[in-house]
Scaffold this motif. Structure first.
Motif, PDB file in Angstrom:
ATOM      1  N   GLU A   3      65.929  58.663  27.715  1.00  0.00           N
ATOM      2  CA  GLU A   3      64.899  57.769  28.410  1.00  0.00           C
ATOM      3  C   GLU A   3      64.967  56.379  28.318  1.00  0.00           C
ATOM      4  N   GLN A   4      64.715  55.649  29.453  1.00  0.00           N
ATOM      5  CA  GLN A   4      65.107  54.146  29.539  1.00  0.00           C
ATOM      6  C   GLN A   4      63.639  53.613  29.063  1.00  0.00           C
ATOM      7  N   LYS A   5      63.851  52.316  28.423  1.00  0.00           N
ATOM      8  CA  LYS A   5      62.798  51.647  28.342  1.00  0.00           C
ATOM      9  C   LYS A   5      62.022  50.846  29.340  1.00  0.00           C
ATOM     10  N   ASP A   6      60.740  50.760  29.693  1.00  0.00           N
ATOM     11  CA  ASP A   6      60.408  50.464  30.761  1.00  0.00           C
ATOM     12  C   ASP A   6      60.481  48.592  30.682  1.00  0.00           C
ATOM     13  N   PRO A   7      60.843  48.017  31.672  1.00  0.00           N
ATOM     14  CA  PRO A   7      61.007  46.657  31.750  1.00  0.00           C
ATOM     15  C   PRO A   7      59.827  45.864  31.213  1.00  0.00           C
ATOM     16  N   LEU A   8      58.833  46.405  31.561  1.00  0.00           N
ATOM     17  CA  LEU A   8      57.463  45.673  30.969  1.00  0.00           C
ATOM     18  C   LEU A   8      57.364  45.788  29.552  1.00  0.00           C
ATOM     19  N   CYS A   9      57.831  46.530  29.033  1.00  0.00           N
ATOM     20  CA  CYS A   9      57.737  46.595  27.488  1.00  0.00           C
ATOM     21  C   CYS A   9      58.638  45.639  26.904  1.00  0.00           C
ATOM     22  N   GLU A  10      59.685  44.935  27.766  1.00  0.00           N
ATOM     23  CA  GLU A  10      60.448  43.995  26.906  1.00  0.00           C
ATOM     24  C   GLU A  10      59.844  42.786  26.801  1.00  0.00           C
ATOM     25  N   GLU A  11      59.737  41.865  26.050  1.00  0.00           N
ATOM     26  CA  GLU A  11      59.028  40.799  25.655  1.00  0.00           C
ATOM     27  C   GLU A  11      59.182  39.572  27.033  1.00  0.00           C
ATOM     28  N   ALA A  12      60.610  39.614  27.370  1.00  0.00           N
ATOM     29  CA  ALA A  12      60.844  38.394  28.323  1.00  0.00           C
ATOM     30  C   ALA A  12      60.151  38.754  29.746  1.00  0.00           C
ATOM     31  N   LYS A  13      60.251  40.155  30.062  1.00  0.00           N
ATOM     32  CA  LYS A  13      59.656  40.587  31.262  1.00  0.00           C
ATOM     33  C   LYS A  13      58.154  40.645  31.369  1.00  0.00           C
ATOM     34  N   PHE A  14      57.634  40.962  30.168  1.00  0.00           N
ATOM     35  CA  PHE A  14      56.214  40.902  29.926  1.00  0.00           C
ATOM     36  C   PHE A  14      55.715  39.402  30.133  1.00  0.00           C
ATOM     37  N   ASP A  15      56.499  38.612  29.541  1.00  0.00           N
ATOM     38  CA  ASP A  15      56.014  37.081  29.701  1.00  0.00           C
ATOM     39  C   ASP A  15      55.935  36.563  30.853  1.00  0.00           C
ATOM     40  N   ALA A  16      57.064  36.903  31.626  1.00  0.00           N
ATOM     41  CA  ALA A  16      57.237  36.400  33.218  1.00  0.00           C
ATOM     42  C   ALA A  16      56.065  37.201  33.992  1.00  0.00           C
ATOM     43  N   PHE A  17      55.836  38.230  33.649  1.00  0.00           N
ATOM     44  CA  PHE A  17      54.640  38.781  34.288  1.00  0.00           C
ATOM     45  C   PHE A  17      53.342  38.415  33.982  1.00  0.00           C
ATOM     46  N   TYR A  18      53.193  37.907  32.956  1.00  0.00           N
ATOM     47  CA  TYR A  18      51.968  37.412  32.315  1.00  0.00           C
ATOM     48  C   TYR A  18      51.942  35.864  33.083  1.00  0.00           C
ATOM     49  N   HIS A  19      53.013  34.978  33.000  1.00  0.00           N
ATOM     50  CA  HIS A  19      52.831  33.671  33.705  1.00  0.00           C
ATOM     51  C   HIS A  19      52.698  33.839  35.138  1.00  0.00           C
ATOM     52  N   ASP A  20      53.260  34.851  35.849  1.00  0.00           N
ATOM     53  CA  ASP A  20      53.132  35.128  37.380  1.00  0.00           C
ATOM     54  C   ASP A  20      51.908  35.523  37.544  1.00  0.00           C
ATOM     55  N   HIS A  21      51.017  36.187  36.853  1.00  0.00           N
ATOM     56  CA  HIS A  21      49.534  36.685  37.327  1.00  0.00           C
ATOM     57  C   HIS A  21      48.294  36.120  36.549  1.00  0.00           C
ATOM     58  N   VAL A  22      48.509  35.481  35.424  1.00  0.00           N
ATOM     59  CA  VAL A  22      47.330  35.058  34.750  1.00  0.00           C
ATOM     60  C   VAL A  22      46.515  34.156  35.483  1.00  0.00           C
ATOM     61  N   ARG A  23      46.920  33.286  35.803  1.00  0.00           N
ATOM     62  CA  ARG A  23      46.050  32.227  36.833  1.00  0.00           C
ATOM     63  C   ARG A  23      45.163  32.750  37.986  1.00  0.00           C
ATOM     64  N   SER A  24      46.009  33.883  38.387  1.00  0.00           N
ATOM     65  CA  SER A  24      45.482  34.596  39.816  1.00  0.00           C
ATOM     66  C   SER A  24      44.329  35.602  39.349  1.00  0.00           C
ATOM     67  N   LEU A  25      44.616  36.281  38.126  1.00  0.00           N
ATOM     68  CA  LEU A  25      43.482  37.185  37.625  1.00  0.00           C
ATOM     69  C   LEU A  25      42.353  36.472  37.261  1.00  0.00           C
ATOM     70  N   ARG A  26      42.498  35.286  36.327  1.00  0.00           N
ATOM     71  CA  ARG A  26      41.473  34.482  35.851  1.00  0.00           C
ATOM     72  C   ARG A  26      40.627  34.022  37.238  1.00  0.00           C
ATOM     73  N   ASN A  27      41.304  33.444  38.004  1.00  0.00           N
ATOM     74  CA  ASN A  27      40.598  32.816  39.345  1.00  0.00           C
ATOM     75  C   ASN A  27      39.740  34.032  39.893  1.00  0.00           C
ATOM     76  N   PHE A  28      40.298  35.112  39.807  1.00  0.00           N
ATOM     77  CA  PHE A  28      39.605  36.411  40.745  1.00  0.00           C
ATOM     78  C   PHE A  28      38.354  36.884  39.890  1.00  0.00           C
ATOM     79  N   ILE A  29      38.564  36.747  38.695  1.00  0.00           N
ATOM     80  CA  ILE A  29      37.459  37.413  37.746  1.00  0.00           C
ATOM     81  C   ILE A  29      36.281  36.217  37.589  1.00  0.00           C
ATOM     82  N   TYR A  30      36.871  35.079  37.702  1.00  0.00           N
ATOM     83  CA  TYR A  30      35.711  34.145  37.744  1.00  0.00           C
ATOM     84  C   TYR A  30      34.977  33.880  38.958  1.00  0.00           C
TER      85      TYR A  30
END
Length: 171
Positions: A3-30
């Motif tokens: 079983e391969q580890k999902d790349p999203l569970c790797e801290e570096a990948k999650f961190d990159a995903f977070y930084h790519d989407h945090v602002r747009s998600l916050r603006n969308f919800i706001y």
């Protein structure tokens, strides 16, 4: 087959995903729900839930999962606020019904003016006022929830009280 580890569970990948989407998600919800402080809280909670479910969510479906969680959380918060406001209004009404008709009429007029004045406050001031006066939260608790200093909460509350006094007048 291993079983391969999902790349999203790797801290570096999650961190990159977070930084790519945090602002747009916050603006969308706001933009959708109109409350900046709650938007920040919802976004933070959404990413926490994504991290807890990273093994179940693929990188391809992560954005959809994140937005769905954020919308559901925001909807729940709005529903909760509405129930709380209705409960407060009912509690006040029950207390007034036991008084004389003149008193009840004066109280209703005052409550109408107060409700209008509170609803006309800017979002941040209204939220601070209601959290302090309805939910009985301290300035320190509100500051922790909002991610700002106690002084900022004190200033928002002061401005809210001044605006309410101007709208309602000295009673």
């Amino acid at each position: 087959m291993t079983e391969q580890k999902d790349p999203l569970c790797e801290e570096a990948k999650f961190d990159a995903f977070y930084h790519d989407h945090v602002r747009s998600l916050r603006n969308f919800i706001y933009y959708k729900f109109g409350n900046a402080e709650q938007s920040d809280d919802v976004v933070q909670e959404s990413f926490i839930r994504l991290w807890k479910n990273c093994a179940k969510v693929t990188l391809d479906t992560a954005k959809g999962f994140l937005y769905k969680v954020a919308i559901n959380l925001s909807t729940s918060l709005k529903r909760s606020e509405k129930v709380q406001l209705n409960y407060t209004e009912q509690t006040v009404k029950v207390e007034f019904d036991q008084e004389s008709p003149e008193y009840v009429m004066l109280e209703k007029e005052f409550m109408d003016r107060l409700t209008d004045a509170i609803s006309s406050l800017p979002d941040k001031q209204r939220e601070v006022f209601l959290m302090n006066r309805v939910e009985k939260k301290t300035y320190k608790e509100i500051a922790e929830l909002s991610g700002v200093s106690v002084k900022a909460i004190e200033k928002s509350m002061h401005k809210a009280l001044l605006k309410l006094r101007d709208k309602i007048g000295d009673v």
